[in-house]
Motif scaffolding. Structure first.
Motif, PDB file in Angstrom:
ATOM      1  N   LEU A 102       0.845  -1.210   0.000  1.00  0.00           N
ATOM      2  CA  LEU A 102       0.000   0.000   0.000  1.00  0.00           C
ATOM      3  C   LEU A 102       0.873   1.250   0.000  1.00  0.00           C
ATOM      4  N   ARG A 103       1.866   1.269   0.871  1.00  0.00           N
ATOM      5  CA  ARG A 103       2.767   2.439   0.940  1.00  0.00           C
ATOM      6  C   ARG A 103       3.502   2.624  -0.395  1.00  0.00           C
ATOM      7  N   ARG A 104       3.976   1.508  -0.954  1.00  0.00           N
ATOM      8  CA  ARG A 104       4.767   1.611  -2.194  1.00  0.00           C
ATOM      9  C   ARG A 104       3.906   2.078  -3.362  1.00  0.00           C
ATOM     10  N   VAL A 105       2.646   1.602  -3.421  1.00  0.00           N
ATOM     11  CA  VAL A 105       1.738   2.040  -4.490  1.00  0.00           C
ATOM     12  C   VAL A 105       1.522   3.549  -4.390  1.00  0.00           C
ATOM     13  N   ALA A 106       1.235   4.019  -3.169  1.00  0.00           N
ATOM     14  CA  ALA A 106       0.991   5.460  -2.986  1.00  0.00           C
ATOM     15  C   ALA A 106       2.241   6.259  -3.335  1.00  0.00           C
ATOM     16  N   LYS A 107       3.394   5.747  -2.936  1.00  0.00           N
ATOM     17  CA  LYS A 107       4.655   6.460  -3.189  1.00  0.00           C
ATOM     18  C   LYS A 107       4.887   6.587  -4.703  1.00  0.00           C
ATOM     19  N   SER A 108       4.660   5.506  -5.422  1.00  0.00           N
ATOM     20  CA  SER A 108       4.841   5.556  -6.884  1.00  0.00           C
ATOM     21  C   SER A 108       3.889   6.564  -7.504  1.00  0.00           C
ATOM     22  N   CYS A 109       2.616   6.497  -7.092  1.00  0.00           N
ATOM     23  CA  CYS A 109       1.625   7.410  -7.689  1.00  0.00           C
ATOM     24  C   CYS A 109       1.971   8.869  -7.384  1.00  0.00           C
ATOM     25  N   THR A 110       2.500   9.113  -6.179  1.00  0.00           N
ATOM     26  CA  THR A 110       2.836  10.487  -5.767  1.00  0.00           C
ATOM     27  C   THR A 110       3.871  11.089  -6.700  1.00  0.00           C
ATOM     28  N   ARG A 111       4.721  10.247  -7.259  1.00  0.00           N
ATOM     29  CA  ARG A 111       5.768  10.780  -8.177  1.00  0.00           C
ATOM     30  C   ARG A 111       5.173  11.203  -9.508  1.00  0.00           C
ATOM     31  N   TYR A 112       3.969  10.765  -9.802  1.00  0.00           N
ATOM     32  CA  TYR A 112       3.393  11.082 -11.124  1.00  0.00           C
ATOM     33  C   TYR A 112       2.145  11.935 -11.046  1.00  0.00           C
ATOM     34  N   GLY A 113       1.604  12.124  -9.835  1.00  0.00           N
ATOM     35  CA  GLY A 113       0.360  12.884  -9.795  1.00  0.00           C
ATOM     36  C   GLY A 113      -0.043  13.293  -8.400  1.00  0.00           C
ATOM     37  N   GLN A 114      -1.331  13.597  -8.242  1.00  0.00           N
ATOM     38  CA  GLN A 114      -1.846  14.134  -6.988  1.00  0.00           C
ATOM     39  C   GLN A 114      -2.824  13.172  -6.338  1.00  0.00           C
ATOM     40  N   ARG A 115      -2.638  13.010  -5.018  1.00  0.00           N
ATOM     41  CA  ARG A 115      -3.614  12.198  -4.285  1.00  0.00           C
ATOM     42  C   ARG A 115      -4.838  13.051  -4.042  1.00  0.00           C
ATOM     43  N   VAL A 116      -5.994  12.604  -4.541  1.00  0.00           N
ATOM     44  CA  VAL A 116      -7.215  13.378  -4.319  1.00  0.00           C
ATOM     45  C   VAL A 116      -8.107  12.715  -3.277  1.00  0.00           C
ATOM     46  N   GLN A 117      -7.920  11.451  -3.082  1.00  0.00           N
ATOM     47  CA  GLN A 117      -8.596  10.733  -2.005  1.00  0.00           C
ATOM     48  C   GLN A 117      -7.655   9.627  -1.543  1.00  0.00           C
ATOM     49  N   ASN A 118      -8.015   8.947  -0.471  1.00  0.00           N
ATOM     50  CA  ASN A 118      -7.107   7.943   0.097  1.00  0.00           C
ATOM     51  C   ASN A 118      -6.481   7.041  -0.944  1.00  0.00           C
ATOM     52  N   SER A 119      -7.309   6.434  -1.780  1.00  0.00           N
ATOM     53  CA  SER A 119      -6.750   5.492  -2.767  1.00  0.00           C
ATOM     54  C   SER A 119      -7.074   5.924  -4.182  1.00  0.00           C
ATOM     55  N   VAL A 120      -7.047   7.210  -4.389  1.00  0.00           N
ATOM     56  CA  VAL A 120      -7.355   7.760  -5.719  1.00  0.00           C
ATOM     57  C   VAL A 120      -6.329   8.836  -6.061  1.00  0.00           C
ATOM     58  N   PHE A 121      -5.657   8.658  -7.193  1.00  0.00           N
ATOM     59  CA  PHE A 121      -4.667   9.634  -7.656  1.00  0.00           C
ATOM     60  C   PHE A 121      -5.043  10.119  -9.054  1.00  0.00           C
ATOM     61  N   GLU A 122      -4.868  11.399  -9.256  1.00  0.00           N
ATOM     62  CA  GLU A 122      -5.020  11.979 -10.590  1.00  0.00           C
ATOM     63  C   GLU A 122      -3.622  12.287 -11.108  1.00  0.00           C
ATOM     64  N   CYS A 123      -3.264  11.679 -12.236  1.00  0.00           N
ATOM     65  CA  CYS A 123      -1.898  11.840 -12.762  1.00  0.00           C
ATOM     66  C   CYS A 123      -1.964  12.399 -14.179  1.00  0.00           C
ATOM     67  N   VAL A 124      -1.412  13.610 -14.364  1.00  0.00           N
ATOM     68  CA  VAL A 124      -1.305  14.178 -15.714  1.00  0.00           C
ATOM     69  C   VAL A 124       0.059  13.737 -16.242  1.00  0.00           C
ATOM     70  N   VAL A 125       0.071  12.855 -17.210  1.00  0.00           N
ATOM     71  CA  VAL A 125       1.306  12.180 -17.630  1.00  0.00           C
ATOM     72  C   VAL A 125       1.431  12.103 -19.143  1.00  0.00           C
ATOM     73  N   SER A 126       2.663  11.907 -19.569  1.00  0.00           N
ATOM     74  CA  SER A 126       2.916  11.601 -20.983  1.00  0.00           C
ATOM     75  C   SER A 126       2.652  10.108 -21.166  1.00  0.00           C
ATOM     76  N   MET A 127       2.625   9.657 -22.411  1.00  0.00           N
ATOM     77  CA  MET A 127       2.402   8.229 -22.669  1.00  0.00           C
ATOM     78  C   MET A 127       3.520   7.399 -22.032  1.00  0.00           C
ATOM     79  N   SER A 128       4.729   7.856 -22.124  1.00  0.00           N
ATOM     80  CA  SER A 128       5.848   7.055 -21.576  1.00  0.00           C
ATOM     81  C   SER A 128       5.791   7.022 -20.045  1.00  0.00           C
ATOM     82  N   ASP A 129       5.405   8.162 -19.423  1.00  0.00           N
ATOM     83  CA  ASP A 129       5.262   8.147 -17.951  1.00  0.00           C
ATOM     84  C   ASP A 129       4.145   7.209 -17.529  1.00  0.00           C
ATOM     85  N   TYR A 130       3.058   7.230 -18.312  1.00  0.00           N
ATOM     86  CA  TYR A 130       1.928   6.333 -18.000  1.00  0.00           C
ATOM     87  C   TYR A 130       2.404   4.866 -18.047  1.00  0.00           C
TER      88      TYR A 130
END
Lengths: 96, 96
Positions: A20-48
């Motif tokens: 759980l911690r590692r998933v959140a940490k990875s998502c944090t590098r690519y986007g914003q946590r908007v809810q506990n287990s929900v991230f919005e990530c504005v990314v390029s195709m390669s970042d995705y």
């Protein structure tokens, strides 16, 4: 483009809590946590592709759930937020 | 059209726990729970408006977060699911 990443990680074990911690940490590098287990990530195709690979290497597919929703590039008009909102509008004007 | 409903309800109080149950109950009438606090709802415009009104009457906007993502009508190609998947593909072929 924006992708929405949502996940349910089984935290009944210590390994699950770590995932759980590692998933959140990875998502944090690519986007914003908007809810506990929900991230919005504005990314390029390669970042995705990189983020997806990272997340698939972390989760245990027998016990966890990961969903990725492709919101496209014109996403801001497709999102409604009510109540507590910890999210910063990346495209919004920054007034200094 | 499909809407994705995600929420974080503050459950530190009994009232919060009740709100959480009521939010899930409302969403269940309009769609499928795909993760703990994530519902996929294939709805008409009027159902969407009714559900939104219901949810806004339930949540406490000072303590809870509700987000609605509009996935449009061609949503199935915009969703990726990995790991545990409790979701039934509404458009999928039912083999009896």
């Amino acid at each position: 483009m924006m992708i929405l990443v949502t996940y349910d990680v089984n935290v009944e074990t210590t390994a699950g809590k770590r995932r759980l911690r590692r998933v959140a940490k990875s998502c944090t590098r690519y986007g914003q946590r908007v809810q506990n287990s929900v991230f919005e990530c504005v990314v390029s195709m390669s970042d995705y592709l990189t983020l997806k690979k990272e997340l698939l290497e972390i989760i245990d597919e027998d016990h966890d759930s990961l969903r990725i929703y492709h919101m496209g590039s014109k996403y801001s008009s497709h999102i409604e937020s009510f109540g507590v909102d910890n999210h910063t509008d990346i495209d919004g004007v920054m007034i200094l």
